[in-house]
Design a protein around this motif. Structure first.
Motif, PDB file in Angstrom:
ATOM      1  N   LEU A  40       0.834  -1.195   0.000  1.00 40.85           N
ATOM      2  CA  LEU A  40       0.000   0.000   0.000  1.00 40.85           C
ATOM      3  C   LEU A  40       0.870   1.247   0.000  1.00 40.85           C
ATOM      4  O   LEU A  40       1.931   1.270   0.623  1.00 40.85           O
ATOM      5  CB  LEU A  40      -0.905   0.033   1.234  1.00 40.85           C
ATOM      6  CG  LEU A  40      -1.717  -1.230   1.543  1.00 40.85           C
ATOM      7  CD1 LEU A  40      -2.478  -1.051   2.858  1.00 40.85           C
ATOM      8  CD2 LEU A  40      -2.668  -1.561   0.405  1.00 40.85           C
ATOM      9  N   SER A  41       0.414   2.270  -0.689  1.00 36.25           N
ATOM     10  CA  SER A  41       1.091   3.564  -0.658  1.00 36.25           C
ATOM     11  C   SER A  41       0.034   4.662  -0.628  1.00 36.25           C
ATOM     12  O   SER A  41      -0.839   4.713  -1.504  1.00 36.25           O
ATOM     13  CB  SER A  41       1.994   3.745  -1.877  1.00 36.25           C
ATOM     14  OG  SER A  41       2.702   4.970  -1.796  1.00 36.25           O
ATOM     15  N   ALA A  42       0.108   5.508   0.400  1.00 36.19           N
ATOM     16  CA  ALA A  42      -0.913   6.550   0.582  1.00 36.19           C
ATOM     17  C   ALA A  42      -0.265   7.916   0.697  1.00 36.19           C
ATOM     18  O   ALA A  42       0.727   8.081   1.412  1.00 36.19           O
ATOM     19  CB  ALA A  42      -1.753   6.271   1.832  1.00 36.19           C
ATOM     20  N   TYR A  44      -1.139  11.693   1.936  1.00 37.31           N
ATOM     21  CA  TYR A  44      -2.106  12.398   2.777  1.00 37.31           C
ATOM     22  C   TYR A  44      -2.109  13.888   2.447  1.00 37.31           C
ATOM     23  O   TYR A  44      -1.052  14.483   2.208  1.00 37.31           O
ATOM     24  CB  TYR A  44      -1.775  12.196   4.256  1.00 37.31           C
ATOM     25  CG  TYR A  44      -2.079  10.800   4.742  1.00 37.31           C
ATOM     26  CD1 TYR A  44      -3.247  10.521   5.432  1.00 37.31           C
ATOM     27  CD2 TYR A  44      -1.204   9.749   4.486  1.00 37.31           C
ATOM     28  CE1 TYR A  44      -3.543   9.243   5.880  1.00 37.31           C
ATOM     29  CE2 TYR A  44      -1.486   8.462   4.922  1.00 37.31           C
ATOM     30  CZ  TYR A  44      -2.655   8.216   5.615  1.00 37.31           C
ATOM     31  OH  TYR A  44      -2.948   6.939   6.034  1.00 37.31           O
ATOM     32  N   ARG A  60      -6.760  11.003   2.249  1.00 40.66           N
ATOM     33  CA  ARG A  60      -5.630  10.361   1.589  1.00 40.66           C
ATOM     34  C   ARG A  60      -6.036   9.796   0.232  1.00 40.66           C
ATOM     35  O   ARG A  60      -7.208   9.497  -0.024  1.00 40.66           O
ATOM     36  CB  ARG A  60      -5.067   9.233   2.457  1.00 40.66           C
ATOM     37  CG  ARG A  60      -5.950   8.000   2.516  1.00 40.66           C
ATOM     38  CD  ARG A  60      -5.442   6.976   3.505  1.00 40.66           C
ATOM     39  NE  ARG A  60      -6.320   5.806   3.565  1.00 40.66           N
ATOM     40  CZ  ARG A  60      -6.397   4.958   4.570  1.00 40.66           C
ATOM     41  NH1 ARG A  60      -5.632   5.154   5.642  1.00 40.66           N
ATOM     42  NH2 ARG A  60      -7.213   3.925   4.534  1.00 40.66           N
ATOM     43  N   ARG A  62      -4.865   6.502  -1.810  1.00 41.98           N
ATOM     44  CA  ARG A  62      -4.094   5.278  -1.581  1.00 41.98           C
ATOM     45  C   ARG A  62      -4.178   4.335  -2.775  1.00 41.98           C
ATOM     46  O   ARG A  62      -5.242   4.179  -3.393  1.00 41.98           O
ATOM     47  CB  ARG A  62      -4.592   4.551  -0.326  1.00 41.98           C
ATOM     48  CG  ARG A  62      -3.669   3.391   0.077  1.00 41.98           C
ATOM     49  CD  ARG A  62      -3.930   2.927   1.475  1.00 41.98           C
ATOM     50  NE  ARG A  62      -5.120   2.085   1.576  1.00 41.98           N
ATOM     51  CZ  ARG A  62      -5.556   1.570   2.719  1.00 41.98           C
ATOM     52  NH1 ARG A  62      -4.925   1.851   3.851  1.00 41.98           N
ATOM     53  NH2 ARG A  62      -6.634   0.814   2.742  1.00 41.98           N
ATOM     54  N   ARG A 121       3.672  10.943   3.052  1.00 39.40           N
ATOM     55  CA  ARG A 121       3.420   9.693   2.321  1.00 39.40           C
ATOM     56  C   ARG A 121       3.647   8.540   3.301  1.00 39.40           C
ATOM     57  O   ARG A 121       4.621   8.537   4.073  1.00 39.40           O
ATOM     58  CB  ARG A 121       4.361   9.533   1.129  1.00 39.40           C
ATOM     59  CG  ARG A 121       3.969   8.352   0.219  1.00 39.40           C
ATOM     60  CD  ARG A 121       4.946   8.081  -0.907  1.00 39.40           C
ATOM     61  NE  ARG A 121       6.167   7.461  -0.405  1.00 39.40           N
ATOM     62  CZ  ARG A 121       7.340   8.056  -0.389  1.00 39.40           C
ATOM     63  NH1 ARG A 121       7.469   9.309  -0.827  1.00 39.40           N
ATOM     64  NH2 ARG A 121       8.412   7.433   0.070  1.00 39.40           N
ATOM     65  N   ASP A 123       3.940   4.435   3.236  1.00 39.84           N
ATOM     66  CA  ASP A 123       4.018   3.153   2.532  1.00 39.84           C
ATOM     67  C   ASP A 123       3.878   2.045   3.559  1.00 39.84           C
ATOM     68  O   ASP A 123       4.393   2.144   4.685  1.00 39.84           O
ATOM     69  CB  ASP A 123       5.347   3.021   1.791  1.00 39.84           C
ATOM     70  CG  ASP A 123       5.485   4.049   0.672  1.00 39.84           C
ATOM     71  OD1 ASP A 123       4.450   4.402   0.066  1.00 39.84           O
ATOM     72  OD2 ASP A 123       6.612   4.512   0.422  1.00 39.84           O
TER      73      ASP A 123
END
Length: 564
Positions: A40-42, A44, A60, A62, A121, A123
């Motif tokens: 996962l990578s978000a 914000y 966010r 994602r 960010r 991860d």
């Protein structure tokens, strides 16, 4: 764009890098699926001063996993409300899609007209165990998260030098469906298994909060008790703005309480605030009027919510041959329609530039409150010559600190005195008219409602006083609270009877029996009559408690004079 909504209830845990995940047996009677790993990578988003994060809101974008998209999480009573919108492009690597308009609308009171930009960010390599009932029903999603973050803001919330980020590991346990029977018990069982494995309850509310670190206060506290009061009420208003837009009962009520607090503080300290806003564009009378309008819009839906609860409880006290199922259903249906109608007015009002202008003005007022030291001091006729003021400025630091504390206390006490004078005027006029005139119940209720509002304003000012050994504050707080509560019940009865009468007329037009409505009406009328019988005694208790506070002030001054 399709927006989905869900309620998020989860438990978060801090664990070390080598902490072992509980075995499948530890989650019994739940059964664990084989683990699944998601990358996962978000990113914000927030304002430059981190307004969303400060109010426990997260926004966010994602990628990865089975819920890629835009997520907006809002505080709620039970947990957090999560809104989800799909990405604008099926290609998750695209980053140029915009924040969904519906999301911006949901937090417009917090963001106002300021830009949103990436602030961090996160991860996450997420190892997921789905925990199920023996029959296969998914109950809890257990996540072993390996987190890496990067912050794009410096300490204090400025977008210049990044403050870094951090790497850590944590566990989350989230209910799949909080409405399932026994769901909270299962979540508690999973939490116990985590604790037994060596996990501790997380000290941070979210990954973003941990990545950003401590966030400074939105305004400088301790500069002035007036600024503190205004700032706290403004923060409460904004805390509940998203929920009020969604017309939740708690959100509307708490925003209304905050608006009343702002009006009370501005009115109590109008003289000081007028001096401090003299050379600004802030128009205090206009600001008070805008707050009054907002309170009225919020009050409409809040009153209906209270009446709905009140009449449902009251109707349940009677057998169905007295208050029929048809009468109960008519009440529910009519009040539900009216609540939705009033709710739409709240949502519309909070979506206007007029509301945003009001919030901007309140922020400006908080900034200037307490900036004029002379405004906080009593006039020289009340006990302070210009020579004394000049001498105070030359005091050593510890003494100056005590003097400032005493000055703040004196300012708060002046606010109490002003509100008590208004209370006394309303009480005297009301008791005179109650004794001299042959008034109907409605007229008596209207008169005492004015006293209730004055008692409420006095209670707020008294509540801001410090609980010190020098001042006898508690009796006045208690007395104001009791009078406000008692007369508040009377006002709720007044509003209930208004709606009973209105709905009964519609039922009669539809050819339905109105006997049950009459029973409820007379019960409410009798309640109001009985409650008002103790008004004079409760009001007198407030006056006696104020005198007790005044005597403690005089005693404190005498002790201080004797020590000199």
């Amino acid at each position: 764009m399709t927006i989905s909504e869900s309620l998020e209830i989860e438990s978060k845990f801090e664990v070390g890098p080598d902490t072992q995940v509980p075995s499948g047996d530890a989650f019994a009677p739940l059964v664990a699926d084989p683990p699944v790993v998601h990358e996962l990578s978000a990113t914000y988003y927030d304002t430059a001063d981190l307004t969303l994060t400060r109010h426990k809101v997260t926004l966010r974008r994602r990628t990865g996993g089975d819920d890629a998209g835009w997520h907006l999480k809002l505080p709620s009573e039970a947990g957090r409300v999560e809104l989800h919108a799909p990405l604008a492009d099926d290609d998750q690597s695209a980053v140029d899609d915009q924040v969904p308009v519906d999301f911006i609308t949901a937090v417009a009171g917090l963001v106002r007209r300021r830009p949103l930009a990436p602030v961090a960010r996160v991860d996450n390599q997420r190892h997921v165990l789905m925990l199920r009932e023996p029959d296969g029903t998914a109950v809890v999603e257990f996540c072993d998260d390996h987190v890496s973050t990067e912050s794009f803001v410096a300490a204090g919330g400025a977008f210049d030098t990044p403050s870094g980020g951090g790497d850590w590991r944590e566990w989350e346990a989230e209910l799949v469906d909080p409405s399932q029977p026994g769901a909270m018990g299962h979540l508690a069982g999973v939490a116990a298994a985590c604790a037994a494995a060596g996990a501790t309850t997380s000290s941070s509310s979210s990954k973003l909060a941990r990545a950003l670190g401590p966030i400074p206060e939105p305004f400088d506290r301790g500069v002035s008790p007036v600024r503190d009061a205004l700032g706290e009420d403004l923060q409460q208003l904004l805390d509940h703005d998203p929920a009020a837009r969604r017309v939740t009962m708690v959100g509307v009520h708490q925003m209304r309480v905050a608006v009343r607090g702002l009006r009370s503080t501005i009115s109590s300290y109008a003289a000081e605030l007028e001096a401090e806003t003299e050379h600004t564009e802030i128009d205090l009378p206009a600001l008070l009027e805008e707050l009054k309008v907002l309170a009225a819009v919020l009050g409409k839906v809040r009153d209906i919510q209270v009446v709905d609860e009140r009449l449902e409880t009251l109707a349940a006290q009677f057998p169905e041959d007295v208050v029929s199922p048809g009468t109960r259903e008519r009440l529910r249906a009519e009040l539900d329609i009216e609540e939705r109608r009033a709710g739409r007015r709240v949502t519309a009002a909070l979506g206007t530039d007029r509301y945003l202008d009001l919030i901007d003005s309140l922020h400006q007022l908080v900034e200037v409150a307490g900036t004029d030291p002379a405004a906080a001091r009593p006039a020289t006729a009340e006990g302070g010559s210009t020579e004394e003021v000049g001498a105070a400025e030359k005091l050593p630091a510890p003494t100056k600190k005590k003097a400032k504390k005493r000055e703040a206390e004196d300012l708060m006490l002046r606010g109490v005195d002003r509100q008590f004078a208004k209370f006394t005027k309303a009480r005297t006029r009301t008791e005179r008219d109650l004794e001299a005139l042959d008034l109907t119940l409605a007229q008596r209720e209207e008169l005492t409602h004015v006293v209730r509002k004055r008692a409420k304003a006095l209670r707020r000012n008294v509540g801001a006083l410090p609980a010190t050994g020098d001042l006898t504050v508690a009796p006045l707080r208690t007395a104001c609270q009791r009078l406000h509560t008692v007369l508040g019940e009377v006002q709720d009865s007044v509003t209930s009877r208004m709606w009973i009468r209105r709905i009964a007329a519609r039922a009669e037009s539809a050819g339905e029996s109105t006997f049950g409505f009459g029973v409820l009406f007379e019960h409410e009328r009798g309640f109001s009559e009985r409650t008002l019988a103790g008004f004079e005694s409760d009001a007198a208790t407030v006056t006696a408690a104020y005198r007790e506070l005044s005597e403690s002030r005089r005693s404190a001054r005498r002790r201080k004079s004797n020590r000199k």
